[in-house]
Motif scaffolding. Structure first.
Motif, PDB file in Angstrom:
ATOM      1  N   UNK A 137       0.852  -1.179   0.000  1.00 28.71           N
ATOM      2  CA  UNK A 137       0.000   0.000   0.000  1.00 28.71           C
ATOM      3  C   UNK A 137       0.889   1.231   0.000  1.00 28.71           C
ATOM      4  N   UNK A 138       0.603   2.175  -0.898  1.00 31.94           N
ATOM      5  CA  UNK A 138       1.457   3.350  -1.002  1.00 31.94           C
ATOM      6  C   UNK A 138       0.784   4.565  -0.401  1.00 31.94           C
TER       7      UNK A 138
ATOM      8  N   UNK B  19      -4.975  -6.881 -13.453  1.00 31.90           N
ATOM      9  CA  UNK B  19      -5.582  -5.658 -13.980  1.00 31.90           C
ATOM     10  C   UNK B  19      -4.836  -4.440 -13.481  1.00 31.90           C
ATOM     11  N   UNK B  20      -4.996  -3.331 -14.195  1.00 35.44           N
ATOM     12  CA  UNK B  20      -4.357  -2.061 -13.841  1.00 35.44           C
ATOM     13  C   UNK B  20      -5.436  -0.997 -13.746  1.00 35.44           C
ATOM     14  N   UNK B  21      -5.375  -0.164 -12.701  1.00 36.72           N
ATOM     15  CA  UNK B  21      -6.387   0.879 -12.506  1.00 36.72           C
ATOM     16  C   UNK B  21      -5.742   2.144 -11.980  1.00 36.72           C
ATOM     17  N   UNK B  22      -6.346   3.260 -12.298  1.00 35.53           N
ATOM     18  CA  UNK B  22      -5.882   4.549 -11.781  1.00 35.53           C
ATOM     19  C   UNK B  22      -6.272   4.678 -10.314  1.00 35.53           C
ATOM     20  N   UNK B  23      -5.478   5.398  -9.535  1.00 28.85           N
ATOM     21  CA  UNK B  23      -5.770   5.589  -8.114  1.00 28.85           C
ATOM     22  C   UNK B  23      -6.998   6.482  -7.937  1.00 28.85           C
ATOM     23  N   UNK B  24      -7.824   6.146  -6.966  1.00 33.16           N
ATOM     24  CA  UNK B  24      -9.016   6.928  -6.647  1.00 33.16           C
ATOM     25  C   UNK B  24      -9.073   7.144  -5.140  1.00 33.16           C
ATOM     26  N   UNK B  25      -9.988   8.026  -4.720  1.00 24.93           N
ATOM     27  CA  UNK B  25     -10.181   8.290  -3.298  1.00 24.93           C
ATOM     28  C   UNK B  25     -11.609   7.920  -2.936  1.00 24.93           C
TER      29      UNK B  25
ATOM     30  N   UNK C 151      -2.436   1.331  -9.646  1.00 21.04           N
ATOM     31  CA  UNK C 151      -2.053   0.094  -8.992  1.00 21.04           C
ATOM     32  C   UNK C 151      -2.251  -1.111  -9.892  1.00 21.04           C
ATOM     33  N   UNK C 152      -1.496  -2.160  -9.621  1.00 21.97           N
ATOM     34  CA  UNK C 152      -1.610  -3.432 -10.340  1.00 21.97           C
ATOM     35  C   UNK C 152      -2.248  -4.433  -9.379  1.00 21.97           C
ATOM     36  N   UNK C 153      -3.353  -5.029  -9.799  1.00 24.56           N
ATOM     37  CA  UNK C 153      -4.102  -5.950  -8.941  1.00 24.56           C
ATOM     38  C   UNK C 153      -3.939  -7.393  -9.421  1.00 24.56           C
ATOM     39  N   UNK C 154      -3.659  -8.289  -8.474  1.00 23.56           N
ATOM     40  CA  UNK C 154      -3.554  -9.719  -8.748  1.00 23.56           C
ATOM     41  C   UNK C 154      -4.595 -10.441  -7.893  1.00 23.56           C
ATOM     42  N   UNK C 155      -5.490 -11.165  -8.557  1.00 23.70           N
ATOM     43  CA  UNK C 155      -6.567 -11.859  -7.847  1.00 23.70           C
ATOM     44  C   UNK C 155      -6.720 -13.269  -8.406  1.00 23.70           C
TER      45      UNK C 155
ATOM     46  N   UNK D   4      -4.022  -9.058  -4.158  1.00 28.63           N
ATOM     47  CA  UNK D   4      -2.793  -8.311  -3.947  1.00 28.63           C
ATOM     48  C   UNK D   4      -2.880  -7.051  -4.803  1.00 28.63           C
ATOM     49  N   UNK D   5      -2.470  -5.926  -4.242  1.00 24.80           N
ATOM     50  CA  UNK D   5      -2.417  -4.692  -5.007  1.00 24.80           C
ATOM     51  C   UNK D   5      -1.031  -4.085  -4.845  1.00 24.80           C
ATOM     52  N   UNK D   6      -0.329  -3.893  -5.962  1.00 22.73           N
ATOM     53  CA  UNK D   6       0.990  -3.269  -5.957  1.00 22.73           C
ATOM     54  C   UNK D   6       0.843  -1.880  -6.566  1.00 22.73           C
TER      55      UNK D   6
END
Length: 383
Positions: free
Chosen positions: A14-15, A77-83, A144-148, A170-172
């Motif tokens: 987590x960043x 999958x790859x996704x943009x960061x959100x709040x 982030x890069x998500x591995x599920x 997992x989220x990197x």
């Protein structure tokens, strides 16, 4: 049968820009994830934080390990960061809409396979191709890069009529920037509207960070005061929130359990602090008199109106509001009055009809009597 979807996202990395927390226990996973830091990595972090030149492309490596005796299929999958609504940054795919200020969505500048198959007791390297936009810019592109594990969200447990569904991923984090110098965040109040969170009435103040920099350690003080009804006042303070670059989120101000939201005019007063610092020029004193210093401060004031129709709809959906007693429902009273008026009108018609019949009967009797008298007089005259 009632269904309850319980989402458990175990974040491997987590960043928080300028700091990060390491992985928690991943006993629920059938595989592990290890990012391989490239030479252009900024800092000694466990996530990807890349410094790249305009137009530069490179291939990142993530090592996946299957330590089990079965084959594991991993979706990627790859996704943009959100709040999100809690002031927490999400790096995994979600339903939050991209902010209008987001110029570079990381999903457009990073590519990777949709899934990978890990045979028992095996290790594979996943290649992620990233490209920096051609034009120079300041700030960070965050995602982030998500591995599920494929099918992991299909397993569920049932107890007492409740279906519980678990999801593990997992989220990197993946950050890309041309200049490692941080960009100062900004904050704008976009709108103030009534709404609901978990079927409970709130007033949502939408906050936007339109800059390509993180807003860390947010402390929000917000109060909604009634202008039509000056007795109304709702306050919600919250600290240690964070906003991703070029994102927005709704800051909910609860009006309280079981309370009806009233139609009328209101005013929001909000102060937001950001980035704690010993040398910060903005100071806040808490209830105990302890001072906290921040680098940033924003103050907002905005009036808004809640219509009667909107208040009625929200109150009807709020699960904490008890139905009003029947004697407080104006529709019931209106119905009772209409019924009474109808009965009175019917009674009046029957009474008038009966009176008219009686008058007609009396008039007929009098006419017959007079006619008899006339006939009697005529007979006497004949004699």
């Amino acid at each position: 049968m009632k269904k309850l979807k319980k989402v458990l996202v175990l974040i491997g990395l987590i960043v928080t820009f300028g700091g990060m927390s390491q992985a928690v226990s991943a006993n629920e996973f059938n595989f592990s994830v290890t990012p391989v830091r490239p030479e252009n990595q900024i800092g000694d972090s466990g996530y990807f934080n890349l410094q790249m030149a305009p137009g530069q492309s490179q291939v990142l490596t993530v090592t996946l390990t299957n330590s089990t005796e079965k084959t594991v299929v991993v979706e990627e999958s790859i996704a943009s960061a959100t709040t999100n609504i809690n002031g927490v940054i999400e790096y995994s795919p979600n339903k939050i809409k991209a902010d209008k200020s987001l110029k570079y969505n990381i999903s457009d500048y990073a590519k990777m396979p949709a899934e990978i198959t890990l045979t028992p007791k095996s290790t594979q390297q996943v290649k992620v191709e990233v490209t920096m936009p051609n034009e120079p810019f300041s700030g960070v592109i965050a995602g982030g890069i998500t591995f599920k594990e494929k099918g992991s969200d299909e397993a569920s447990s049932k107890s007492k009529g409740i279906s519980i569904q678990n999801k593990y991923a997992y989220v990197v984090a993946l950050l890309m920037q041309q200049d490692p110098t941080p960009v100062a965040p900004d904050l704008k109040l976009m709108s103030v509207v009534p709404g609901q969170v978990n079927y409970r009435n709130v007033v949502n103040a939408n906050l936007q960070n339109p800059n390509a920099g993180y807003l860390n350690q947010m402390y929000v003080q917000a109060t909604v005061k009634g202008l039509s009804n000056t007795k109304l006042s709702y306050t919600v303070d919250k600290e240690m929130m964070q906003m991703a670059p070029n994102t927005n989120f709704d800051y909910p101000i609860s009006i309280g359990e079981g309370k009806r939201i009233e139609a009328g005019k209101y005013q929001l007063e909000m102060t937001v602090y950001g980035q704690k610092s010993d040398n910060g020029k903005y100071t806040y004193k808490d209830a105990q008199g302890k001072e906290q210093k921040f680098d940033y401060q924003w103050q907002f004031t905005k009036e808004f109106t809640i219509s009667g129709q909107t208040a009625k709809k929200l109150n009807a959906k709020d699960v904490t509001i008890k139905p009003e007693p029947w004697y407080k429902n104006w529709l019931i009273w209106a119905g009772i009055i209409l019924v009474l008026l109808a009965l009175f009108f019917l009674f009046f018609l029957l009474w008038k009809r009966r009176k008219d019949d009686e008058e007609d009967e009396i008039e007929g009797t009098e006419t017959e009597t007079l006619q008899s008298q006339i006939e009697a007089i005529k007979e006497q005259l004949k004699d």
